[in-house]
Design an enzyme around this catalytic site. Structure first.
Site, PDB file in Angstrom:
ATOM      1  N   GLY A 316       0.830  -1.214   0.000  1.00 37.24           N
ATOM      2  CA  GLY A 316       0.000   0.000   0.000  1.00 37.24           C
ATOM      3  C   GLY A 316       0.861   1.259   0.000  1.00 37.24           C
ATOM      4  O   GLY A 316       1.963   1.265   0.569  1.00 37.24           O
ATOM      5  N   CYS A 319       1.776   2.427   3.356  1.00 35.77           N
ATOM      6  CA  CYS A 319       2.110   1.313   4.251  1.00 35.77           C
ATOM      7  C   CYS A 319       3.610   1.203   4.487  1.00 35.77           C
ATOM      8  O   CYS A 319       4.394   1.201   3.538  1.00 35.77           O
ATOM      9  CB  CYS A 319       1.585   0.032   3.619  1.00 35.77           C
ATOM     10  SG  CYS A 319       1.808  -1.387   4.678  1.00 35.77           S
ATOM     11  N   ASP A 358      -4.813  -6.195  -3.526  1.00 38.94           N
ATOM     12  CA  ASP A 358      -5.065  -5.037  -2.652  1.00 38.94           C
ATOM     13  C   ASP A 358      -3.776  -4.260  -2.393  1.00 38.94           C
ATOM     14  O   ASP A 358      -2.852  -4.770  -1.761  1.00 38.94           O
ATOM     15  CB  ASP A 358      -5.656  -5.546  -1.325  1.00 38.94           C
ATOM     16  CG  ASP A 358      -5.780  -4.447  -0.280  1.00 38.94           C
ATOM     17  OD1 ASP A 358      -5.759  -3.254  -0.644  1.00 38.94           O
ATOM     18  OD2 ASP A 358      -5.905  -4.794   0.912  1.00 38.94           O
ATOM     19  N   ARG A 382      -5.283   4.842  -2.286  1.00 39.61           N
ATOM     20  CA  ARG A 382      -4.783   6.128  -2.780  1.00 39.61           C
ATOM     21  C   ARG A 382      -5.581   6.620  -3.976  1.00 39.61           C
ATOM     22  O   ARG A 382      -5.931   7.791  -4.077  1.00 39.61           O
ATOM     23  CB  ARG A 382      -3.311   5.966  -3.169  1.00 39.61           C
ATOM     24  CG  ARG A 382      -2.564   7.244  -3.478  1.00 39.61           C
ATOM     25  CD  ARG A 382      -1.228   6.913  -4.154  1.00 39.61           C
ATOM     26  NE  ARG A 382      -1.467   6.149  -5.360  1.00 39.61           N
ATOM     27  CZ  ARG A 382      -1.762   6.684  -6.540  1.00 39.61           C
ATOM     28  NH1 ARG A 382      -1.821   7.987  -6.680  1.00 39.61           N
ATOM     29  NH2 ARG A 382      -2.010   5.921  -7.573  1.00 39.61           N
ATOM     30  N   GLU A 408      -4.427   2.994   7.773  1.00 44.56           N
ATOM     31  CA  GLU A 408      -5.188   2.495   8.924  1.00 44.56           C
ATOM     32  C   GLU A 408      -4.250   2.088  10.061  1.00 44.56           C
ATOM     33  O   GLU A 408      -4.662   1.956  11.202  1.00 44.56           O
ATOM     34  CB  GLU A 408      -6.049   1.299   8.510  1.00 44.56           C
ATOM     35  CG  GLU A 408      -7.239   1.671   7.664  1.00 44.56           C
ATOM     36  CD  GLU A 408      -8.267   2.486   8.423  1.00 44.56           C
ATOM     37  OE1 GLU A 408      -8.793   1.996   9.416  1.00 44.56           O
ATOM     38  OE2 GLU A 408      -8.524   3.635   8.002  1.00 44.56           O
ATOM     39  N   GLY A 409      -2.982   1.909   9.754  1.00 47.17           N
ATOM     40  CA  GLY A 409      -2.004   1.581  10.787  1.00 47.17           C
ATOM     41  C   GLY A 409      -1.217   2.797  11.231  1.00 47.17           C
ATOM     42  O   GLY A 409      -0.206   2.673  11.930  1.00 47.17           O
ATOM     43  N   ARG A 418      -6.291  -3.787  13.047  1.00 47.34           N
ATOM     44  CA  ARG A 418      -5.862  -4.336  11.762  1.00 47.34           C
ATOM     45  C   ARG A 418      -4.429  -4.869  11.859  1.00 47.34           C
ATOM     46  O   ARG A 418      -4.032  -5.719  11.095  1.00 47.34           O
ATOM     47  CB  ARG A 418      -5.950  -3.249  10.699  1.00 47.34           C
ATOM     48  CG  ARG A 418      -5.625  -3.756   9.319  1.00 47.34           C
ATOM     49  CD  ARG A 418      -5.863  -2.703   8.259  1.00 47.34           C
ATOM     50  NE  ARG A 418      -6.113  -3.317   6.963  1.00 47.34           N
ATOM     51  CZ  ARG A 418      -5.160  -3.649   6.090  1.00 47.34           C
ATOM     52  NH1 ARG A 418      -3.912  -3.401   6.357  1.00 47.34           N
ATOM     53  NH2 ARG A 418      -5.462  -4.211   4.953  1.00 47.34           N
ATOM     54  N   GLU A 432       2.364   1.326  11.460  1.00 48.93           N
ATOM     55  CA  GLU A 432       2.656   0.612  10.208  1.00 48.93           C
ATOM     56  C   GLU A 432       2.160   1.406   9.005  1.00 48.93           C
ATOM     57  O   GLU A 432       2.126   0.897   7.887  1.00 48.93           O
ATOM     58  CB  GLU A 432       2.042  -0.783  10.228  1.00 48.93           C
ATOM     59  CG  GLU A 432       2.737  -1.688  11.228  1.00 48.93           C
ATOM     60  CD  GLU A 432       2.334  -3.146  11.089  1.00 48.93           C
ATOM     61  OE1 GLU A 432       2.244  -3.651   9.970  1.00 48.93           O
ATOM     62  OE2 GLU A 432       2.113  -3.767  12.141  1.00 48.93           O
ATOM     63  N   GLY A 487      10.426   2.798 -21.666  1.00 47.52           N
ATOM     64  CA  GLY A 487       8.960   2.859 -21.700  1.00 47.52           C
ATOM     65  C   GLY A 487       8.388   4.240 -21.499  1.00 47.52           C
ATOM     66  O   GLY A 487       7.240   4.510 -21.850  1.00 47.52           O
ATOM     67  N   GLY A 488       9.141   5.160 -20.928  1.00 50.07           N
ATOM     68  CA  GLY A 488       8.627   6.516 -20.750  1.00 50.07           C
ATOM     69  C   GLY A 488       9.166   7.414 -21.850  1.00 50.07           C
ATOM     70  O   GLY A 488       9.910   6.965 -22.730  1.00 50.07           O
TER      71      GLY A 488
HETATM   72  P1  RVP Z   1      -2.999   1.872  -1.922  1.00 51.29           P
HETATM   73  O1  RVP Z   1      -4.131   1.679  -2.901  1.00 51.29           O
HETATM   74  O2  RVP Z   1      -1.656   1.598  -2.529  1.00 51.29           O
HETATM   75  O3  RVP Z   1      -3.047   3.226  -1.267  1.00 51.29           O
HETATM   76  O4  RVP Z   1      -3.162   0.773  -0.801  1.00 51.29           O
HETATM   77  C1  RVP Z   1      -4.326   0.633  -0.028  1.00 51.29           C
HETATM   78  C2  RVP Z   1      -4.183  -0.584   0.852  1.00 51.29           C
HETATM   79  O5  RVP Z   1      -3.105  -0.392   1.786  1.00 51.29           O
HETATM   80  C3  RVP Z   1      -5.376  -0.886   1.729  1.00 51.29           C
HETATM   81  O6  RVP Z   1      -6.430  -1.523   1.057  1.00 51.29           O
HETATM   82  C4  RVP Z   1      -4.749  -1.753   2.811  1.00 51.29           C
HETATM   83  O7  RVP Z   1      -4.617  -3.094   2.400  1.00 51.29           O
HETATM   84  C5  RVP Z   1      -3.367  -1.165   2.956  1.00 51.29           C
HETATM   85  N1  RVP Z   1      -3.237  -0.281   4.116  1.00 51.29           N
HETATM   86  C6  RVP Z   1      -4.156   0.515   4.695  1.00 51.29           C
HETATM   87  N2  RVP Z   1      -3.571   1.145   5.735  1.00 51.29           N
HETATM   88  C7  RVP Z   1      -2.304   0.714   5.750  1.00 51.29           C
HETATM   89  C8  RVP Z   1      -1.276   1.084   6.719  1.00 51.29           C
HETATM   90  O8  RVP Z   1      -1.452   1.976   7.528  1.00 51.29           O
HETATM   91  N3  RVP Z   1      -0.153   0.399   6.649  1.00 51.29           N
HETATM   92  N4  RVP Z   1      -2.101  -0.140   4.742  1.00 51.29           N
END
Ligand code: RVP
Length: 505
Positions: A316, A319, A358, A382, A408-409, A418, A432, A487-488
């Site tokens: 993510g 993340c 995901d 995002r 969310e972390g 989570r 996280e 590629g770019g």
């Molecule tokens: P992205 O689309 O790359 O922004 O990723 C979204 C995903 O990242 C979520 O669906 C979840 O699995 C994960 N996530 C959400 N919060 C966190 C974090 O705080 N580490 N990670």
């Protein structure tokens, strides 16, 4: 000795699709993006299919009821965030289910005592120019009139003038009963050349407003995700702790599908949660599980009864799990391995379990890659956080509009559930996820339309008219780092002088 995966762990950016033969039938307008959300037996139909292969992430900054309505309108589904009280999450689900496309509960309401100055301020804040006037100023008060731009002229009137003196009074308005259908309301609007029609309930209170423009847009949304009662469909996140209370509340609120929201899904806690749901609801409540990144994790959740399985640890955009804990796997490698395990499971059992990739989708073409690698749909955080419809704040940063986006972390979300190991006493004490900005990108509808036009176009290049056909026919190649540069845009001086970085959305 530890098990060592011999293959390096790769990301989407390290792959490209090699085109296949495309016939004259391979045109974007012939492509169907319909895809299963929940598991089904060979030869049968899934209980729920998505009309487009996109779901929005279970995150505070992404999926509330507003996002859910916007995405369901386009054919995808939101999973409302679980990092809130059970009552609040259930209320969001209930609002989505109560939402009637084209029937608007007005958020810009006036009282007869308000001033023109207040009317102008409210119109600026909400962007709405038609405002019902009710006795108590609420959306369901007794209707006493309506104010539209045609009722006032700022150049000729004082800002102190009272609404009661310039509104169009109730006696001059055409209204209809609250049980009027959208078709009937539209006929009244057309026959009387109106821009809006108030619907009044049996207590003589305002129920809804129907607007001419909304009827038109309702008709132009052929992909809407609707249940058998023509209500929008919505999902919701749950955790492995309070499911015995949360699940019944969400089911009562009308949720269509649940998903266990966890950064690490290969755990007994998920099996216990799935078992509890099966024991109490059988197969009538649909529930996805995850996240996993290898065949073993997939098999565990498949055997535990998950309706779909989510793939991805640490990819993510917000993340930092990989940095903090050293666990995870490149999203492409994880998707490919889990998809192989799913296909074997299907051969063995005749049960097809849809997969969701995901996190880590940066370019639109990453969606096509994820599908080609065997995902049936993708979850995006995002991507959706950037739109008007996400719940987060739009702020100006260094002269550009941004939307806030946090994990969310992160300390901000504090959804340690989570990120813990399950059970009551194993809470994590470190973050996280990060708190960030993403560039504001406008409306969901426009962006999703553009993204999917690219997906469809690439599918045609691969000779595929459905996602299943893409999964079957796709030819993927690993790219070298020098070919990524190729590629770019390269070796040219771009005219707008902005250095070419990437066209990531
Ligand atoms: P992205 O689309 O790359 O922004 O990723 C979204 C995903 O990242 C979520 O669906 C979840 O699995 C994960 N996530 C959400 N919060 C966190 C974090 O705080 N580490 N990670």
């Amino acid at each position: 000795m530890a098990y060592i995966f011999e293959e390096p762990s790769r990301t989407f950016n390290e792959y490209l699709l090699v085109p296949g033969y495309s016939s004259s039938e391979n045109r974007p307008e012939n492509v169907s993006l319909k895809t299963p959300l929940t598991k089904f037996k060979k030869g049968e139909e899934p209980a729920i299919s998505l009309n487009i292969p996109m779901i929005s992430a279970i995150m505070q900054a992404v999926s509330d009821d507003g996002m859910a309505v916007a995405l369901a309108t386009e054919g995808g589904m939101s999973f409302i965030y679980g990092s809130q009280t059970i009552a609040d999450e259930a209320a969001m689900v209930a609002r989505v289910k109560a939402y009637k496309a084209g029937f608007v509960v007005s958020d810009s309401n006036l009282t007869p005592q308000m001033t023109l100055g207040e009317v102008v301020a409210l119109a600026e804040k909400t962007g709405h120019s038609t405002m019902p006037v009710t006795d108590d100023g609420t959306a369901h008060g007794k209707l006493v009139g309506i104010v539209t731009e045609r009722d006032y002229r700022l150049s000729r009137m004082s800002l102190d003038e009272k609404v009661a003196d310039f509104m169009t009074p109730r006696a001059e308005l055409i209204t209809a009963p609250a049980d009027t259908t959208l078709k009937q309301a539209n006929d009244i609007i057309w026959d009387n050349k109106l821009n809006s029609l108030p619907l009044i309930d049996t207590d003589d209170k305002l129920a809804y407003m129907v607007f001419r423009k909304d009827y038109d847009s309702h008709k132009s949304n052929p992909n809407e995700m609707l249940d058998e009662h023509k209500r929008y469909m919505v999902g919701a996140g749950i955790n492995t702790r309070d499911f015995a209370e949360r699940v019944p509340a969400l089911v009562d609120a009308g949720v269509d599908c649940l998903c266990i929201d966890s950064s690490e899904g290969y755990s007994e806690w998920q099996a216990l949660t799935l078992k509890w749901i099966r024991d109490h609801y059988g197969d009538s409540v649909k529930v996805g599980a995850g996240n996993v990144v290898d065949a073993e994790g997939f098999r565990f959740l498949a055997d535990a009864g998950a309706d779909f399985i989510k793939i991805g640890i640490g990819g993510g955009s917000i993340c930092i799990t990989r940095e903090q804990k050293g666990i995870g796997r490149g999203q492409a490698t994880a998707t490919i391995e889990v998809a192989r395990a799913r296909d074997e499971y299907f051969k063995e059992t005749g049960v097809y379990i849809p997969l969701c990739s995901d996190g880590g989708i940066v370019y639109d073409h990453h969606i096509t890659l994820a599908l080609a690698m065997g995902s049936d749909f993708v979850m995006l955080g995002r991507y959706f956080a950037r739109f008007d419809e996400s719940p987060s704040n739009k702020v100006m940063v260094n002269g550009s509009y941004m939307k806030e986006y946090w994990g969310e972390g992160s300390a901000r979300a504090r959804n340690w559930q989570r990120y813990d190991l399950g059970g009551d006493k194993q809470k994590m004490s470190f973050e996280e996820g990060v708190d960030s900005y993403v560039p504001y990108a406008g409306s969901l509808k426009d962006n999703v339309g553009l993204t999917l036009s690219k997906v469809k176009s690439t599918m045609c290049n691969c000779g595929a008219l459905t996602i299943a056909e893409l999964q079957d026919k796709a030819k993927l190649t690993v790219v070298s780092s020098t070919s990524i540069v190729e590629g770019g845009a390269h070796d040219v001086l771009q005219k707008d002088k902005t250095p070419y970085v990437s066209n990531a959305n």
